[in-house]
Design a protein around this motif. Sequence first.
Motif, PDB file in Angstrom:
ATOM      1  N   ARG A   1      -0.481   7.582   6.654  1.00  0.00           N
ATOM      2  CA  ARG A   1      -1.784   7.346   7.291  1.00  0.00           C
ATOM      3  C   ARG A   1      -2.595   6.306   6.518  1.00  0.00           C
ATOM      4  NH1 ARG A   1      -6.668  11.357   9.084  1.00  0.00           N
ATOM      5  NH2 ARG A   1      -8.055   9.664   9.631  1.00  0.00           N
ATOM      6  N   ILE A   2      -2.582   6.380   5.209  1.00  0.00           N
ATOM      7  CA  ILE A   2      -3.322   5.405   4.404  1.00  0.00           C
ATOM      8  C   ILE A   2      -2.751   4.006   4.625  1.00  0.00           C
ATOM      9  CG2 ILE A   2      -3.772   4.647   2.033  1.00  0.00           C
ATOM     10  CD1 ILE A   2      -4.091   7.638   1.324  1.00  0.00           C
ATOM     11  N   ALA A   3      -1.427   3.882   4.657  1.00  0.00           N
ATOM     12  CA  ALA A   3      -0.797   2.571   4.876  1.00  0.00           C
ATOM     13  C   ALA A   3      -1.132   2.038   6.260  1.00  0.00           C
ATOM     14  CB  ALA A   3       0.709   2.677   4.690  1.00  0.00           C
ATOM     15  N   GLU A   4      -1.072   2.889   7.273  1.00  0.00           N
ATOM     16  CA  GLU A   4      -1.396   2.455   8.634  1.00  0.00           C
ATOM     17  C   GLU A   4      -2.861   2.063   8.747  1.00  0.00           C
ATOM     18  OE1 GLU A   4      -0.176   5.757  11.006  1.00  0.00           O
ATOM     19  OE2 GLU A   4       1.950   5.219  10.904  1.00  0.00           O
TER      20      GLU A   4
ATOM     21  N   VAL B   1       0.838  -1.197   0.000  1.00  0.00           N
ATOM     22  CA  VAL B   1       0.000   0.000   0.000  1.00  0.00           C
ATOM     23  C   VAL B   1       0.877   1.252   0.000  1.00  0.00           C
ATOM     24  CG1 VAL B   1      -1.718   1.313   1.302  1.00  0.00           C
ATOM     25  CG2 VAL B   1      -1.913  -1.172   1.138  1.00  0.00           C
ATOM     26  N   GLU B   2       1.865   1.274   0.868  1.00  0.00           N
ATOM     27  CA  GLU B   2       2.757   2.435   0.943  1.00  0.00           C
ATOM     28  C   GLU B   2       3.522   2.625  -0.369  1.00  0.00           C
ATOM     29  OE1 GLU B   2       6.021   4.410   3.958  1.00  0.00           O
ATOM     30  OE2 GLU B   2       5.265   2.401   4.355  1.00  0.00           O
ATOM     31  N   SER B   3       3.996   1.549  -0.956  1.00  0.00           N
ATOM     32  CA  SER B   3       4.714   1.637  -2.230  1.00  0.00           C
ATOM     33  C   SER B   3       3.806   2.153  -3.345  1.00  0.00           C
ATOM     34  CB  SER B   3       5.277   0.276  -2.621  1.00  0.00           C
ATOM     35  OG  SER B   3       6.260  -0.127  -1.708  1.00  0.00           O
ATOM     36  N   ARG B   4       2.578   1.687  -3.353  1.00  0.00           N
ATOM     37  CA  ARG B   4       1.612   2.122  -4.374  1.00  0.00           C
ATOM     38  C   ARG B   4       1.388   3.635  -4.270  1.00  0.00           C
ATOM     39  NH1 ARG B   4      -2.049  -1.856  -4.465  1.00  0.00           N
ATOM     40  NH2 ARG B   4      -2.834  -1.410  -2.392  1.00  0.00           N
ATOM     41  N   TRP B   5       1.216   4.127  -3.041  1.00  0.00           N
ATOM     42  CA  TRP B   5       0.968   5.551  -2.852  1.00  0.00           C
ATOM     43  C   TRP B   5       2.213   6.391  -3.091  1.00  0.00           C
ATOM     44  CZ3 TRP B   5      -3.298   8.470  -2.478  1.00  0.00           C
ATOM     45  CH2 TRP B   5      -4.508   7.776  -2.457  1.00  0.00           C
ATOM     46  N   ARG B   6       3.376   5.858  -2.780  1.00  0.00           N
ATOM     47  CA  ARG B   6       4.617   6.584  -3.082  1.00  0.00           C
ATOM     48  C   ARG B   6       4.785   6.721  -4.589  1.00  0.00           C
ATOM     49  NH1 ARG B   6       9.415   4.014  -0.022  1.00  0.00           N
ATOM     50  NH2 ARG B   6      10.494   5.669  -1.129  1.00  0.00           N
TER      51      ARG B   6
ATOM     52  N   PRO C   1      -6.613   2.570 -10.274  1.00  0.00           N
ATOM     53  CA  PRO C   1      -7.336   3.750  -9.778  1.00  0.00           C
ATOM     54  C   PRO C   1      -8.465   3.394  -8.810  1.00  0.00           C
ATOM     55  CG  PRO C   1      -7.007   3.927 -12.130  1.00  0.00           C
ATOM     56  CD  PRO C   1      -6.581   2.542 -11.738  1.00  0.00           C
ATOM     57  N   VAL C   2      -9.163   2.310  -9.058  1.00  0.00           N
ATOM     58  CA  VAL C   2     -10.242   1.894  -8.157  1.00  0.00           C
ATOM     59  C   VAL C   2      -9.686   1.564  -6.776  1.00  0.00           C
ATOM     60  CG1 VAL C   2     -11.980   0.105  -7.743  1.00  0.00           C
ATOM     61  CG2 VAL C   2     -11.756   1.121 -10.007  1.00  0.00           C
ATOM     62  N   ILE C   3      -8.570   0.871  -6.715  1.00  0.00           N
ATOM     63  CA  ILE C   3      -7.945   0.520  -5.440  1.00  0.00           C
ATOM     64  C   ILE C   3      -7.491   1.781  -4.711  1.00  0.00           C
ATOM     65  CG2 ILE C   3      -5.966  -0.638  -4.370  1.00  0.00           C
ATOM     66  CD1 ILE C   3      -6.228  -2.751  -6.617  1.00  0.00           C
ATOM     67  N   ILE C   4      -6.869   2.704  -5.432  1.00  0.00           N
ATOM     68  CA  ILE C   4      -6.403   3.948  -4.822  1.00  0.00           C
ATOM     69  C   ILE C   4      -7.582   4.753  -4.278  1.00  0.00           C
ATOM     70  CG2 ILE C   4      -5.401   6.207  -5.394  1.00  0.00           C
ATOM     71  CD1 ILE C   4      -3.373   4.708  -7.131  1.00  0.00           C
ATOM     72  N   ILE C   5      -8.658   4.832  -5.038  1.00  0.00           N
ATOM     73  CA  ILE C   5      -9.848   5.566  -4.599  1.00  0.00           C
ATOM     74  C   ILE C   5     -10.414   4.949  -3.325  1.00  0.00           C
ATOM     75  CG2 ILE C   5     -12.247   6.085  -5.205  1.00  0.00           C
ATOM     76  CD1 ILE C   5     -11.205   6.363  -8.149  1.00  0.00           C
ATOM     77  N   LYS C   6     -10.485   3.618  -3.260  1.00  0.00           N
ATOM     78  CA  LYS C   6     -11.006   2.943  -2.070  1.00  0.00           C
ATOM     79  C   LYS C   6     -10.112   3.183  -0.861  1.00  0.00           C
ATOM     80  CE  LYS C   6     -13.619  -0.776  -4.214  1.00  0.00           C
ATOM     81  NZ  LYS C   6     -13.746  -2.237  -4.378  1.00  0.00           N
TER      82      LYS C   6
END
Length: 102
Positions: free
Chosen positions: A88-91, A4-9, A47-52
């Motif tokens: 915060r999203i990763a946590e 999750v953290e890698s995806r958002w980075r 994009p769907v995963i990121i939005i969720k």
Amino acid sequence: MHIVESRWRLFGHILMTDIDIPANKAMQAYFNQMACSSRRRPTTTLPVIIIKELSQAYPHMKLKTLYDLETMRLLAQDRNKWRMLTRRIAEFSEATDFTGSI
């Protein structure tokens, strides 16, 4: 949590780069198409995963239009704010086991 953290980075890195790169053009096309498309069953795409993930950690934030994408792009320009958002999203994802439900 690492995924999750890698995806958002990566998402933040793309948002910080030139708007003319293919990844940014693809995001613009996706969100432009979302504004024009009729309601249908959403597919599981990045994009769907990121939005969720965003809506789970920050219910008041959304990422559904080109305007929302531009807002995220401006947020990503401040590395400290983006790092805090990503953390915060990763946590939150780890606490709710969000990644296991997709």
